[in-house]
Motif scaffolding. Sequence first.
Motif, PDB file in Angstrom:
ATOM      1  N   ASP A 207      -6.120  -0.371   4.916  1.00  0.00           N
ATOM      2  CA  ASP A 207      -5.934   1.078   4.789  1.00  0.00           C
ATOM      3  C   ASP A 207      -7.080   1.640   3.939  1.00  0.00           C
ATOM      4  O   ASP A 207      -7.487   1.030   2.956  1.00  0.00           O
ATOM      5  CB  ASP A 207      -4.582   1.348   4.114  1.00  0.00           C
ATOM      6  N   GLU A 208      -7.569   2.830   4.311  1.00  0.00           N
ATOM      7  CA  GLU A 208      -8.690   3.420   3.549  1.00  0.00           C
ATOM      8  C   GLU A 208      -8.318   3.697   2.101  1.00  0.00           C
ATOM      9  O   GLU A 208      -9.189   3.765   1.233  1.00  0.00           O
ATOM     10  CB  GLU A 208      -9.183   4.698   4.223  1.00  0.00           C
ATOM     11  N   TYR A 209      -7.054   3.839   1.807  1.00  0.00           N
ATOM     12  CA  TYR A 209      -6.585   4.033   0.442  1.00  0.00           C
ATOM     13  C   TYR A 209      -7.108   2.931  -0.470  1.00  0.00           C
ATOM     14  O   TYR A 209      -7.516   3.180  -1.607  1.00  0.00           O
ATOM     15  CB  TYR A 209      -5.056   4.048   0.433  1.00  0.00           C
ATOM     16  N   GLN A 210      -7.120   1.698   0.045  1.00  0.00           N
ATOM     17  CA  GLN A 210      -7.590   0.556  -0.743  1.00  0.00           C
ATOM     18  C   GLN A 210      -9.073   0.653  -1.061  1.00  0.00           C
ATOM     19  O   GLN A 210      -9.525   0.147  -2.084  1.00  0.00           O
ATOM     20  CB  GLN A 210      -7.291  -0.752  -0.013  1.00  0.00           C
TER      21      GLN A 210
ATOM     22  N   VAL B 198       0.833  -1.206   0.000  1.00  0.00           N
ATOM     23  CA  VAL B 198       0.000   0.000   0.000  1.00  0.00           C
ATOM     24  C   VAL B 198       0.868   1.257   0.000  1.00  0.00           C
ATOM     25  O   VAL B 198       0.554   2.246  -0.678  1.00  0.00           O
ATOM     26  CB  VAL B 198      -0.972  -0.003   1.198  1.00  0.00           C
ATOM     27  N   GLU B 199       1.956   1.226   0.742  1.00  0.00           N
ATOM     28  CA  GLU B 199       2.854   2.385   0.744  1.00  0.00           C
ATOM     29  C   GLU B 199       3.450   2.623  -0.641  1.00  0.00           C
ATOM     30  O   GLU B 199       3.631   3.766  -1.063  1.00  0.00           O
ATOM     31  CB  GLU B 199       3.956   2.194   1.790  1.00  0.00           C
TER      32      GLU B 199
ATOM     33  N   LYS C  83       0.877   4.319  -2.753  1.00  0.00           N
ATOM     34  CA  LYS C  83       0.739   5.736  -2.405  1.00  0.00           C
ATOM     35  C   LYS C  83       1.848   6.576  -3.022  1.00  0.00           C
ATOM     36  O   LYS C  83       1.649   7.754  -3.314  1.00  0.00           O
ATOM     37  CB  LYS C  83       0.743   5.900  -0.886  1.00  0.00           C
TER      38      LYS C  83
ATOM     39  N   LEU D 225      -5.690  10.160  -5.873  1.00  0.00           N
ATOM     40  CA  LEU D 225      -6.652   9.059  -5.966  1.00  0.00           C
ATOM     41  C   LEU D 225      -8.028   9.511  -5.496  1.00  0.00           C
ATOM     42  O   LEU D 225      -9.046   9.214  -6.136  1.00  0.00           O
ATOM     43  CB  LEU D 225      -6.170   7.872  -5.128  1.00  0.00           C
ATOM     44  N   TYR D 226      -8.067  10.241  -4.390  1.00  0.00           N
ATOM     45  CA  TYR D 226      -9.351  10.693  -3.845  1.00  0.00           C
ATOM     46  C   TYR D 226     -10.074  11.603  -4.833  1.00  0.00           C
ATOM     47  O   TYR D 226     -11.298  11.525  -4.977  1.00  0.00           O
ATOM     48  CB  TYR D 226      -9.140  11.419  -2.509  1.00  0.00           C
TER      49      TYR D 226
ATOM     50  N   GLN E  33      -9.322   2.682  -4.074  1.00  0.00           N
ATOM     51  CA  GLN E  33      -8.922   1.866  -5.216  1.00  0.00           C
ATOM     52  C   GLN E  33     -10.087   0.970  -5.661  1.00  0.00           C
ATOM     53  O   GLN E  33     -10.333   0.813  -6.862  1.00  0.00           O
ATOM     54  CB  GLN E  33      -7.722   0.993  -4.846  1.00  0.00           C
TER      55      GLN E  33
ATOM     56  N   PRO F 198      -2.346   9.785  -2.287  1.00  0.00           N
ATOM     57  CA  PRO F 198      -3.745   9.680  -1.836  1.00  0.00           C
ATOM     58  C   PRO F 198      -4.658  10.780  -2.336  1.00  0.00           C
ATOM     59  O   PRO F 198      -5.766  10.493  -2.801  1.00  0.00           O
ATOM     60  CB  PRO F 198      -3.600   9.723  -0.305  1.00  0.00           C
ATOM     61  N   GLN F 199      -4.224  12.033  -2.276  1.00  0.00           N
ATOM     62  CA  GLN F 199      -5.108  13.120  -2.692  1.00  0.00           C
ATOM     63  C   GLN F 199      -5.464  13.031  -4.172  1.00  0.00           C
ATOM     64  O   GLN F 199      -6.574  13.363  -4.581  1.00  0.00           O
ATOM     65  CB  GLN F 199      -4.459  14.474  -2.378  1.00  0.00           C
TER      66      GLN F 199
END
Length: 265
Positions: A127-130, A15-16, A19, A27-28, A133, A24-25
């Motif tokens: 992680d919320e990043y996923q 995940v890192e 990123k 992707l969001y 995704q 992240p920003q």
Amino acid sequence: MDILEEIVAHKHVEVEKFKQQVPPQQLYREVERLIDAEDNAVSSMKRALLESDSGIIAEFKRRSPSKGWIKEEGRADIIPISYQQHGAAALSILTDRDFFGGSDDFIRVARQSGVTIPVLYKNFIIDEYQLFQARLCGASAVLLIAADLSLVECKMLMTTAHELGMEVLLEMHGEDELSYADLEPDMYGVNNRNLGTFVTDVQNSFRMAAQLPEDGCKVSESGIASSTTVRDLRMAGFSGFLIGETFMKESDPGEALAVFLQRFR
């Protein structure tokens, strides 16, 4: 270190790296634009299971840590749409790359091939990043695994998933994880496979069934190989049945699903 611990440790590193490739920003913002551009909400996996006469969640799974490649040549533009055409209520698509031979692109490709039924993003989410995704590639629901997460982490991830318009299948394995059911996920999953040892026992679903909310949408996962087992699990209160290897090991997984459903009905 058992298999689950190894996978989760690797997932933090992975995940890192993601990123670093896509901050992240960024992707969001991409997900926000996607949501703003959509006409309709993501289809409900829970509703699809409750309204289905079979509740089969057919899984696109090319590999497993315990058995190696099941179908290395399996194509995401052929098998998922074939599952839909042959009567699946929903799909599960493995997106973990290193342990399961998966990819987020498999969901994108499946959608582009014509898949419209709900799709579960099957991965080890820590992680919320996923979650972003998952939303970006076209998932309707995400899997959260109790064994991977604290109660606080699980609640936070569930909240974010809902904010993104996705449902949550919360997976438990034993009685020691029943406190996670209090989070009231959209779907209560019971994994018949011990993620530490990868030993599978379908009786685990029967043991757990009575300890989960009676009116909850319950999903039995792994080790289901016969239509008789599905009928018995339905009698025990389950609405969904996640089946992968039983179909994927056959030359034509979609046709294998059709035969399975014919026997069930």
